[in-house]
Design a protein around this motif. Sequence first.
Motif, PDB file in Angstrom:
ATOM      1  N   ALA A   3       0.836  -1.207   0.000  1.00  0.00           N
ATOM      2  CA  ALA A   3       0.000   0.000   0.000  1.00  0.00           C
ATOM      3  C   ALA A   3       0.869   1.255   0.000  1.00  0.00           C
ATOM      4  CB  ALA A   3      -0.928  -0.006   1.211  1.00  0.00           C
ATOM      5  N   GLY A   7       1.189   4.227  -2.865  1.00  0.00           N
ATOM      6  CA  GLY A   7       1.025   5.638  -2.546  1.00  0.00           C
ATOM      7  C   GLY A   7       2.194   6.475  -3.032  1.00  0.00           C
ATOM      8  N   LEU A  37      -5.882  14.000  -5.115  1.00  0.00           N
ATOM      9  CA  LEU A  37      -6.533  12.914  -4.378  1.00  0.00           C
ATOM     10  C   LEU A  37      -7.934  13.317  -3.937  1.00  0.00           C
ATOM     11  CD1 LEU A  37      -3.586  11.722  -2.079  1.00  0.00           C
ATOM     12  CD2 LEU A  37      -4.409  10.620  -4.162  1.00  0.00           C
ATOM     13  N   HIS A  42     -14.688   9.008  -7.248  1.00  0.00           N
ATOM     14  CA  HIS A  42     -14.785   7.838  -6.386  1.00  0.00           C
ATOM     15  C   HIS A  42     -15.094   6.611  -7.234  1.00  0.00           C
ATOM     16  CE1 HIS A  42     -16.002   5.220  -3.068  1.00  0.00           C
ATOM     17  NE2 HIS A  42     -15.477   6.115  -2.245  1.00  0.00           N
ATOM     18  N   LEU A  57     -11.108  10.799  -2.683  1.00  0.00           N
ATOM     19  CA  LEU A  57     -10.910   9.680  -1.777  1.00  0.00           C
ATOM     20  C   LEU A  57     -11.350  10.053  -0.368  1.00  0.00           C
ATOM     21  CD1 LEU A  57      -7.367   8.502  -2.968  1.00  0.00           C
ATOM     22  CD2 LEU A  57      -9.607   7.691  -3.714  1.00  0.00           C
ATOM     23  N   ASN A  59     -11.141  10.629   3.675  1.00  0.00           N
ATOM     24  CA  ASN A  59     -10.113  11.314   4.450  1.00  0.00           C
ATOM     25  C   ASN A  59      -9.034  10.357   4.930  1.00  0.00           C
ATOM     26  OD1 ASN A  59      -9.327  12.218   7.533  1.00  0.00           O
ATOM     27  ND2 ASN A  59      -9.391  13.958   6.118  1.00  0.00           N
ATOM     28  N   ALA A  60      -9.442   9.190   5.412  1.00  0.00           N
ATOM     29  CA  ALA A  60      -8.466   8.216   5.915  1.00  0.00           C
ATOM     30  C   ALA A  60      -7.567   7.712   4.793  1.00  0.00           C
ATOM     31  CB  ALA A  60      -9.191   7.047   6.579  1.00  0.00           C
ATOM     32  N   THR A  61      -8.118   7.574   3.587  1.00  0.00           N
ATOM     33  CA  THR A  61      -7.318   7.105   2.449  1.00  0.00           C
ATOM     34  C   THR A  61      -6.293   8.153   2.041  1.00  0.00           C
ATOM     35  OG1 THR A  61      -9.223   5.820   1.681  1.00  0.00           O
ATOM     36  CG2 THR A  61      -7.437   6.175   0.114  1.00  0.00           C
ATOM     37  N   ILE A  62      -6.705   9.415   2.051  1.00  0.00           N
ATOM     38  CA  ILE A  62      -5.762  10.485   1.722  1.00  0.00           C
ATOM     39  C   ILE A  62      -4.630  10.527   2.746  1.00  0.00           C
ATOM     40  CG2 ILE A  62      -5.497  12.985   1.467  1.00  0.00           C
ATOM     41  CD1 ILE A  62      -8.312  13.116   0.400  1.00  0.00           C
ATOM     42  N   GLN A  63      -4.985  10.366   4.021  1.00  0.00           N
ATOM     43  CA  GLN A  63      -3.960  10.332   5.063  1.00  0.00           C
ATOM     44  C   GLN A  63      -2.982   9.185   4.813  1.00  0.00           C
ATOM     45  OE1 GLN A  63      -3.575  12.558   7.378  1.00  0.00           O
ATOM     46  NE2 GLN A  63      -5.533  13.625   7.504  1.00  0.00           N
ATOM     47  N   GLN A  64      -3.518   8.039   4.405  1.00  0.00           N
ATOM     48  CA  GLN A  64      -2.668   6.874   4.149  1.00  0.00           C
ATOM     49  C   GLN A  64      -1.756   7.102   2.948  1.00  0.00           C
ATOM     50  OE1 GLN A  64      -2.971   4.487   1.457  1.00  0.00           O
ATOM     51  NE2 GLN A  64      -1.367   3.168   2.281  1.00  0.00           N
ATOM     52  N   ARG A  65      -2.255   7.810   1.926  1.00  0.00           N
ATOM     53  CA  ARG A  65      -1.436   8.104   0.753  1.00  0.00           C
ATOM     54  C   ARG A  65      -0.290   9.051   1.101  1.00  0.00           C
ATOM     55  NH1 ARG A  65      -4.508   4.690  -1.133  1.00  0.00           N
ATOM     56  NH2 ARG A  65      -5.410   4.693  -3.231  1.00  0.00           N
TER      57      ARG A  65
END
Length: 323
Positions: A3, A7, A37, A42, A57, A59-65
């Motif tokens: 992952a 990213g 992002l 979506h 995306l 919010n959590a996905t953007i943080q992960q990226r």
Amino acid sequence: MDAYARGLAEYLVLCEREAVDPLSAGRTHVGVFVRELASRPHRRGSNIVSIESGVGLANATIQQRLVPVRLFYDFLVEEGLRESNPVGRGRYTPGRRASGHKRGLVPRFTKLPWIPSEQQWLDLLEVARCEPVRNRLMLALAYDAALRREELCSLRTGDLDPAHRTVRVRAETTKNRLERVVPYSAPTGVLLADYLAHRAAISRARGPLFLSESRRNYGQPLSLWTWSKVVRRLALTAGVERFSTHTTRHLCLTDLARMGWEIHAIASFAGHRHTDTTLQYIHLSGRDLAEKLKSGMDHIHAWRVRMLADTGAPDGVVGGVSR
């Protein structure tokens, strides 16, 4: 790792498209990546049920990226190839300029975990009733012991103590590398006994508790993905699409909070390193707010009753006391 690699690859592709050298990119260029992002269509289109409107995306996905991009620049700083990291980190409190915290590029939203309603839970159990004993035991253990997916699928025969109805969750299978021993219920113990008898027909060797029964992987340890597919199938059949392998853990910890367990006891049961993580289940259960509301309403109710009684008192008498 996969992952994080995806990213970082997305960020490097954007740098190439914008003709920007990643080694010299600044906060503005990272901001372009974040904006891309946040505006990306979506994958489910516009017909999704969420706070977002179908664009961008989560919010959590953007943080992960952003995490691999931040780590990438941390590495460049350590290697002396850059002087600073353009990706902000830490927490930010609006209005507190002297707090010393650095504002991140993306505000972090903290959402409470989703848990099914009582009817949705009953619908899922009705579907699970027809499942093989292995799947029923896994679902019961996942709830009883609040196990994460990897913790559940990594259980070994030696991790269970049927005499005391406890299960040892080994440190290497946990998210934060904290070993713990948690109990399971008597009905789950009955399922375990049935499954062990069934498992003996597949393999008498000690080792992984849950074994595959497919023709291709017969007798091999059950994989995380197989269990995810089983739960997904149950969720779709029951019409509870949001149910996942982690929902049983959320539901168990919320139920413990509803029963009045202290926060430190829930944290120990769940294997949380910090009670901040556990607080979300206290909030989700509504326990503290319900107790405060009840005590406050009891006081208001008693006050209103006394006032009503006073309206019926003879002239010159209030609350049984002469004026």
